[in-house]
Design a protein around this motif. Structure first.
Motif, PDB file in Angstrom:
ATOM      1  N   VAL A 190       0.839  -1.193   0.000  1.00  0.00           N
ATOM      2  CA  VAL A 190       0.000   0.000   0.000  1.00  0.00           C
ATOM      3  C   VAL A 190       0.876   1.247   0.000  1.00  0.00           C
ATOM      4  CG1 VAL A 190      -1.730   1.316   1.297  1.00  0.00           C
ATOM      5  CG2 VAL A 190      -1.870  -1.177   1.200  1.00  0.00           C
ATOM      6  N   ARG A 191       0.466   2.207  -0.779  1.00  0.00           N
ATOM      7  CA  ARG A 191       1.135   3.503  -0.767  1.00  0.00           C
ATOM      8  C   ARG A 191       0.130   4.569  -0.353  1.00  0.00           C
ATOM      9  NH1 ARG A 191       3.185   5.354  -6.324  1.00  0.00           N
ATOM     10  NH2 ARG A 191       1.042   6.125  -6.504  1.00  0.00           N
ATOM     11  N   LEU A 192       0.543   5.412   0.564  1.00  0.00           N
ATOM     12  CA  LEU A 192      -0.306   6.494   1.050  1.00  0.00           C
ATOM     13  C   LEU A 192       0.159   7.825   0.485  1.00  0.00           C
ATOM     14  CD1 LEU A 192      -0.681   5.723   4.864  1.00  0.00           C
ATOM     15  CD2 LEU A 192      -2.406   5.407   3.104  1.00  0.00           C
ATOM     16  N   SER A 193      -0.777   8.651   0.172  1.00  0.00           N
ATOM     17  CA  SER A 193      -0.461  10.035  -0.163  1.00  0.00           C
ATOM     18  C   SER A 193      -1.569  10.905   0.412  1.00  0.00           C
ATOM     19  CB  SER A 193      -0.343  10.231  -1.674  1.00  0.00           C
ATOM     20  OG  SER A 193      -1.568   9.926  -2.312  1.00  0.00           O
ATOM     21  N   ASP A 194      -1.253  12.167   0.621  1.00  0.00           N
ATOM     22  CA  ASP A 194      -2.210  13.060   1.243  1.00  0.00           C
ATOM     23  C   ASP A 194      -2.270  14.352   0.454  1.00  0.00           C
ATOM     24  OD1 ASP A 194      -3.199  15.114   3.404  1.00  0.00           O
ATOM     25  OD2 ASP A 194      -3.611  13.123   4.208  1.00  0.00           O
ATOM     26  N   THR A 195      -3.415  15.000   0.515  1.00  0.00           N
ATOM     27  CA  THR A 195      -3.557  16.254  -0.208  1.00  0.00           C
ATOM     28  C   THR A 195      -2.702  17.356   0.411  1.00  0.00           C
ATOM     29  OG1 THR A 195      -5.528  16.694   1.140  1.00  0.00           O
ATOM     30  CG2 THR A 195      -5.860  15.797  -1.066  1.00  0.00           C
ATOM     31  N   LYS A 196      -2.245  17.133   1.630  1.00  0.00           N
ATOM     32  CA  LYS A 196      -1.309  18.059   2.254  1.00  0.00           C
ATOM     33  C   LYS A 196       0.080  17.450   2.199  1.00  0.00           C
ATOM     34  CE  LYS A 196      -4.731  20.669   3.604  1.00  0.00           C
ATOM     35  NZ  LYS A 196      -5.013  21.982   3.008  1.00  0.00           N
ATOM     36  N   THR A 197       1.068  18.286   2.351  1.00  0.00           N
ATOM     37  CA  THR A 197       2.432  17.780   2.469  1.00  0.00           C
ATOM     38  C   THR A 197       2.545  17.166   3.845  1.00  0.00           C
ATOM     39  OG1 THR A 197       3.243  19.496   1.022  1.00  0.00           O
ATOM     40  CG2 THR A 197       4.854  18.380   2.412  1.00  0.00           C
ATOM     41  N   THR A 198       2.600  15.863   3.883  1.00  0.00           N
ATOM     42  CA  THR A 198       2.444  15.155   5.145  1.00  0.00           C
ATOM     43  C   THR A 198       3.554  14.137   5.330  1.00  0.00           C
ATOM     44  OG1 THR A 198       0.055  15.365   4.933  1.00  0.00           O
ATOM     45  CG2 THR A 198       0.875  13.771   6.535  1.00  0.00           C
ATOM     46  N   THR A 199       4.043  14.074   6.531  1.00  0.00           N
ATOM     47  CA  THR A 199       4.934  12.985   6.905  1.00  0.00           C
ATOM     48  C   THR A 199       4.089  11.906   7.555  1.00  0.00           C
ATOM     49  OG1 THR A 199       6.797  14.460   7.229  1.00  0.00           O
ATOM     50  CG2 THR A 199       6.899  12.327   8.323  1.00  0.00           C
ATOM     51  N   ALA A 245       4.220   7.193   1.815  1.00  0.00           N
ATOM     52  CA  ALA A 245       4.723   6.046   2.552  1.00  0.00           C
ATOM     53  C   ALA A 245       4.212   4.762   1.917  1.00  0.00           C
ATOM     54  CB  ALA A 245       4.289   6.127   4.002  1.00  0.00           C
ATOM     55  N   SER A 246       5.081   3.803   1.755  1.00  0.00           N
ATOM     56  CA  SER A 246       4.714   2.502   1.201  1.00  0.00           C
ATOM     57  C   SER A 246       5.010   1.438   2.245  1.00  0.00           C
ATOM     58  CB  SER A 246       5.505   2.215  -0.079  1.00  0.00           C
ATOM     59  OG  SER A 246       5.215   3.172  -1.073  1.00  0.00           O
ATOM     60  N   PHE A 247       4.089   0.494   2.352  1.00  0.00           N
ATOM     61  CA  PHE A 247       4.245  -0.546   3.358  1.00  0.00           C
ATOM     62  C   PHE A 247       3.322  -1.695   3.003  1.00  0.00           C
ATOM     63  CE2 PHE A 247       1.266   2.685   4.628  1.00  0.00           C
ATOM     64  CZ  PHE A 247       0.133   1.985   5.013  1.00  0.00           C
ATOM     65  N   ALA A 248       3.566  -2.821   3.639  1.00  0.00           N
ATOM     66  CA  ALA A 248       2.761  -4.012   3.401  1.00  0.00           C
ATOM     67  C   ALA A 248       1.661  -4.116   4.445  1.00  0.00           C
ATOM     68  CB  ALA A 248       3.642  -5.258   3.453  1.00  0.00           C
ATOM     69  N   VAL A 249       0.509  -4.599   3.997  1.00  0.00           N
ATOM     70  CA  VAL A 249      -0.594  -4.884   4.907  1.00  0.00           C
ATOM     71  C   VAL A 249      -1.045  -6.310   4.630  1.00  0.00           C
ATOM     72  CG1 VAL A 249      -2.870  -4.208   5.731  1.00  0.00           C
ATOM     73  CG2 VAL A 249      -1.314  -2.467   4.862  1.00  0.00           C
ATOM     74  N   GLY A 250      -0.921  -7.158   5.628  1.00  0.00           N
ATOM     75  CA  GLY A 250      -1.268  -8.550   5.452  1.00  0.00           C
ATOM     76  C   GLY A 250      -2.758  -8.746   5.238  1.00  0.00           C
ATOM     77  N   THR A 255      -5.142  -4.783   9.607  1.00  0.00           N
ATOM     78  CA  THR A 255      -5.303  -3.334   9.551  1.00  0.00           C
ATOM     79  C   THR A 255      -4.043  -2.666  10.076  1.00  0.00           C
ATOM     80  OG1 THR A 255      -7.694  -3.452   9.863  1.00  0.00           O
ATOM     81  CG2 THR A 255      -6.643  -1.366  10.398  1.00  0.00           C
ATOM     82  N   GLN A 256      -3.528  -1.756   9.309  1.00  0.00           N
ATOM     83  CA  GLN A 256      -2.334  -1.030   9.719  1.00  0.00           C
ATOM     84  C   GLN A 256      -2.680   0.406  10.068  1.00  0.00           C
ATOM     85  OE1 GLN A 256       0.920  -2.199  10.196  1.00  0.00           O
ATOM     86  NE2 GLN A 256       0.762  -0.258  11.275  1.00  0.00           N
ATOM     87  N   CYS A 257      -2.215   0.856  11.205  1.00  0.00           N
ATOM     88  CA  CYS A 257      -2.445   2.234  11.621  1.00  0.00           C
ATOM     89  C   CYS A 257      -1.374   3.152  11.058  1.00  0.00           C
ATOM     90  CB  CYS A 257      -2.443   2.343  13.143  1.00  0.00           C
ATOM     91  SG  CYS A 257      -3.842   1.513  13.911  1.00  0.00           S
ATOM     92  N   PHE A 258      -1.737   4.382  10.858  1.00  0.00           N
ATOM     93  CA  PHE A 258      -0.754   5.373  10.442  1.00  0.00           C
ATOM     94  C   PHE A 258      -1.164   6.733  10.987  1.00  0.00           C
ATOM     95  CE2 PHE A 258      -3.984   5.583   7.148  1.00  0.00           C
ATOM     96  CZ  PHE A 258      -4.087   6.937   6.858  1.00  0.00           C
ATOM     97  N   THR A 259      -0.213   7.584  11.019  1.00  0.00           N
ATOM     98  CA  THR A 259      -0.475   8.953  11.442  1.00  0.00           C
ATOM     99  C   THR A 259       0.442   9.873  10.661  1.00  0.00           C
ATOM    100  OG1 THR A 259      -0.592  10.484  13.311  1.00  0.00           O
ATOM    101  CG2 THR A 259       1.198   8.893  13.331  1.00  0.00           C
ATOM    102  N   THR A 271      -3.403   3.493  -2.144  1.00  0.00           N
ATOM    103  CA  THR A 271      -3.395   2.704  -3.380  1.00  0.00           C
ATOM    104  C   THR A 271      -2.711   1.378  -3.099  1.00  0.00           C
ATOM    105  OG1 THR A 271      -3.207   4.762  -4.636  1.00  0.00           O
ATOM    106  CG2 THR A 271      -2.793   2.708  -5.822  1.00  0.00           C
ATOM    107  N   ALA A 272      -3.319   0.281  -3.570  1.00  0.00           N
ATOM    108  CA  ALA A 272      -2.815  -1.055  -3.249  1.00  0.00           C
ATOM    109  C   ALA A 272      -2.435  -1.812  -4.512  1.00  0.00           C
ATOM    110  CB  ALA A 272      -3.860  -1.837  -2.464  1.00  0.00           C
TER     111      ALA A 272
END
Length: 815
Positions: free
Chosen positions: A414-423, A449-454, A458-462, A494-495
């Protein structure tokens, strides 16, 4: 009609495929009088071990005594929620926990006049999906018109099993039904690419309508996509089914296996027996949902078709394909009914490649997928000049994170992106949030951020971003949260399947977005204190008033345009006023602390920097005053003077420009005194005596000195020698100062003898020293005005007296 033993064997094979308990039929039943039907659940009313006894196929979840029951054997009606109007409203919420299912979907296609999804133009199975055109038109022939279709997926061991069924408006005449499973998300769009339907809640396929001729499909095929081609003979009898896999290199459908007639396949190459099964209904069956109105008594013979396939065995893969969309299509016949090839014993595939597509219905069938939850909480940073917006709720007792959940049976990247510039900082399993079930070996930080989700986890993020908002972020009056700041951003997940080596926009299997909105106030306030020292008297005519105090930004937002000034009426002009950031909180300006303003008017013009939230400042200054606000008389010519004044601070909210202010007052006291005295000397000149009848005319000399006996300066000091009426203007007289001797010479016209003996002029001396001297009393008067005191208290006055004695030489030193 096929023999019962064959039907029974097929049913048992299918039951084993779907994981039915030993000795029970899981997915097939046999009707000894009307033929057989593949069912998800067992609806036999008796055992089928010997093929005897009355049996009846049913689409409903009927569980006869002694047969498969409960969680092991759902039927189609057990998978869906149906309302009182017989409309399917969704899948049961506990599909996975109750039956172990991965996915189920119900696809409703309008019937004739209600049908809004018909292929338009020339569309064939091998053509790229994005070239397909469609329209809303009730013109499809009844035998090519789909009514309902439903699909169910389950993982048995490591194998992916998919079952499906559909009914048609007509059960007569030859027809051709194709079912396509795509890993890429397929959408319906208008001619300009605008989204019409994607199977989401917001844009369901069921209500998709093409208002402008002609609309389009959007999407593409991927290696591993499946096409099931089902062909029905005249009268609606089941003809044969062929399974195809998409060849991404050749851009065409390649045959995997064909099953001639109803039943399950035998071993073919690497494909085991029982990998594909398909049947028509041979007798009347009921359904809990709406069926074509031409069938008021239920679905008759050949109106219902269902089948099952082992995708893993068909494709020969261990990685489960991530199907996303299922499309049910009807097509015309390209020519005469094909004949079996005598060499292969199978039907040719020409028809599937060349026939025109007619009707279609679509549904989301996301065997692999993700869901995203988005949390949001905002607060001002320590300085109060920016909002910190986090993708979590961390102010709650239990931190609640945003999450990415893997809803399918396949491990995903999974890759995450945000409409804001986000870490984005991933949080390991169970970090204060019960929704975190994924386990990370490392944390991946970055705006993407890209990471695996089994599978099933469920994977948490902030993450966090900062905003220095403008007035545009403020919620207008009259709305909830009016006056607060609102922050909205959207995270996109996106997965991709983990075997995809080069993720791209063309090979992802699911994309979800979640938006969160959070509100935060920016409360502005400021405090002020004021003190003063005892005033100092300067030159006896003005008070030096020294004031000092502190201020604090007591709000949570930084303040700008901070101004500190006197608010007394009439206003006071400072000789000096300065302020600094009171970093150490000792209420004084120390070396190294930032100066905010310094000078006579700098503080009133504004601080040279914003005042951060909770920041304190210290200030001090002094001014001269000649106008006490009040005068309180005391003893011995003393007065207490009061010098009150008020300081005011104003500032603006850094973001809203709203003004805040505060004032502080203090009264400085000063004790003063006023007083004046006059000293007088007088001498008579003896040689000027002229005696006549006990009266003597004589000349006299006088000298006088005036002293300021108070602490206040005296002005307009005037001395009068009363014997002559001569005035002396002294003017100003500083505290404790003396005017110096003032001299006056005058003719005393008459001195009355007190007694006259022996013809000599003798005068008794008042002090007994000069018994025979001529003498008389002479007075002087002095007046003036004390500084600082109001007119009612300012006047000073004194008199001085002297006895003038006869002398021969009245020359005084300094005369």
């Amino acid at each position: 009609m096929k023999s019962l033993p064959a039907k029974t064997a097929l049913a048992l094979a299918l039951g084993a495929m779907l994981g039915a308990p030993s000795g029970m039929v899981y997915a097939a039943s046999v009707d000894s009088t009307a033929g057989g039907i593949v069912e998800l659940g067992n609806t036999l009313e008796d055992t089928i071990h010997d093929g005897t006894g009355p049996t009846r196929a049913n689409i409903l979840g009927v569980t006869p005594s002694g047969q498969c029951s409960g969680a092991e054997c759902p039927d189609w009606s057990d998978l869906f929620v149906v309302d009182s109007a017989k409309k399917v409203t969704g899948v049961i919420p506990n599909l996975s926990t109750r039956y172990g299912g991965l996915e189920a979907t119900f696809v409703y296609d309008g019937i004739s006049s209600e049908d809004n999804s018909i292929f338009a133009g020339t569309n064939k199975n091998d053509a790229p999906i994005d070239t397909y055109e469609w329209k809303s038109d009730p013109g499809a022939p009844q035998k090519d018109d789909i009514s309902n279709a439903f699909f169910y997926a389950k993982k048995v061991g490591t194998d992916l099993i998919i079952a499906g069924g559909f009914d048609r408006k007509s059960n007569d005449g030859s027809s051709h039904i194709d079912i396509e499973f795509n890993q890429s998300e397929i959408k319906l769009v208008d001619k300009n690419g605008g989204l019409i339907a994607d199977g989401s809640v917001e844009h369901p396929f069921e209500t998709a309508e093409c208002l402008v001729k002609n609309c389009k499909f959007d999407g593409q095929r991927m290696e591993g996509d499946i096409l099931i081609s089902m062909n029905f003979a005249t009268g609606g009898d089941f003809g044969y089914v062929t399974i195809f896999g998409w060849n991404a290199t050749a851009q065409k459908w390649d045959r995997l296996i064909q099953q001639p007639g109803e039943g399950c396949n035998l071993v073919k190459g690497s494909i085991p027996a029982g990998s594909v099964c398909a049947f028509n209904n041979d007798g009347l069956i009921q359904a809990p949902w709406v069926i074509p109105p031409d069938f008021p008594d239920g679905l008759p013979h050949n109106a219902f078709t269902e089948g099952v396939m082992n995708i893993s065995k068909l494709l020969g893969i261990t990685n489960l394909p991530c199907f996303s969309t299922v499309t049910v299509k009807t097509r015309s016949s390209a020519g005469p009914t094909p004949k079996i090839d005598s060499a292969t014993g199978e039907y040719p595939d020409d028809d599937i490649h060349t026939s025109e597509l007619k009707d279609f219905s679509m549904g989301r069938f996301a065997l692999c997928g993700i869901d995203v939850t988005k949390e949001c909480e905002a607060k001002l940073n320590t300085a109060g000049d920016k909002f910190e917006v986090k993708l979590q709720r961390w102010l709650d007792p239990d931190t609640i994170y945003s999450t990415v959940g893997n809803t399918g049976a396949v491990d995903l990247n999974v890759r995450l992106s945000d409409t804001k510039t986000t870490t984005v900082d991933l949080v390991a399993s169970g970090a204060n949030s019960p929704g975190c079930t994924g386990v990370l070996t490392t944390q991946d930080v970055g705006p993407n951020a890209s990471f695996a989700v089994g599978a099933g986890l469920t994977q948490c993020f902030t993450g966090m971003y900062e905003v220095a908002p403008t007035a545009a972020y403020i919620v207008p009056a009259g709305q909830p949260h009016a006056g607060e700041f609102v922050f909205t951003d959207t995270v996109t997940a996106t997965a991709w399947e983990q075997h995809i080596m080069t993720p791209s926009e063309t090979n992802y299997i699911d994309r979800k977005m979640a938006t969160a909105t959070c509100y935060a106030p920016a409360n502005a306030s400021i405090s002020l204190t004021k003190s003063c020292d005892t005033a100092i008297l300067v030159d006896g005519e003005k008070a030096k008033v020294t004031i000092f105090g502190t201020g604090e930004n007591t709000g949570d937002v930084a303040l700008k345009e901070v101004k500190l000034f006197d608010n007394t009426i009439p206003s006071i002009s400072f000789e000096a006023l300065s302020a600094c950031l009171d970093a150490n909180g000792n209420e004084a300006c120390d070396v190294g602390e930032a100066i905010l303003c310094s000078g006579k008017v700098d503080c009133a013009d504004g601080f040279n920097a914003n005042l951060p939230a909770k920041a304190k400042f210290a200030y001090s200054g002094w001014y001269y005053s000649t106008s006490p606000a009040s005068v309180t008389p005391g003893n011995n010519g003393q007065y207490e003077l009061a010098f009150p004044d008020t300081m005011k601070v104003t500032a603006k909210n850094l973001f809203t420009d709203a003004t805040v202010d505060n004032t502080a007052a203090a009264e400085c006291k000063l004790v003063v005194s006023k007083g004046i005295s006059v000293v007088k000397d007088c001498k008579l000149r003896l040689n000027t005596f002229t005696a006549t009848n006990n009266n003597v005319a004589v000349q006299a000399d006088a000298r006088m000195d005036v002293k300021n006996d108070g602490t206040l300066k005296l002005t307009s000091v005037k001395l009068t020698n009363q014997a002559t009426g001569v005035n002396f203007t002294i003017g100003d007289l500083a505290p404790a100062a003396m005017s110096g001797w003032k001299y006056d010479m005058y003719q005393v016209k008459t001195i009355h003898y007190a007694n006259n003996t022996g013809g000599a002029a003798t005068f008794p001396s008042p002090d007994g020293v000069c018994a025979n001297a001529a003498h008389f009393r002479d007075d002087a008067r002095v007046t003036g005005t004390a500084a600082l005191l109001p007119a009612a208290h300012a006047a000073v006055e004194a008199t001085g007296s002297a006895w003038c004695n006869v002398c021969q030489d009245c020359d005084w030193p300094g005369k």
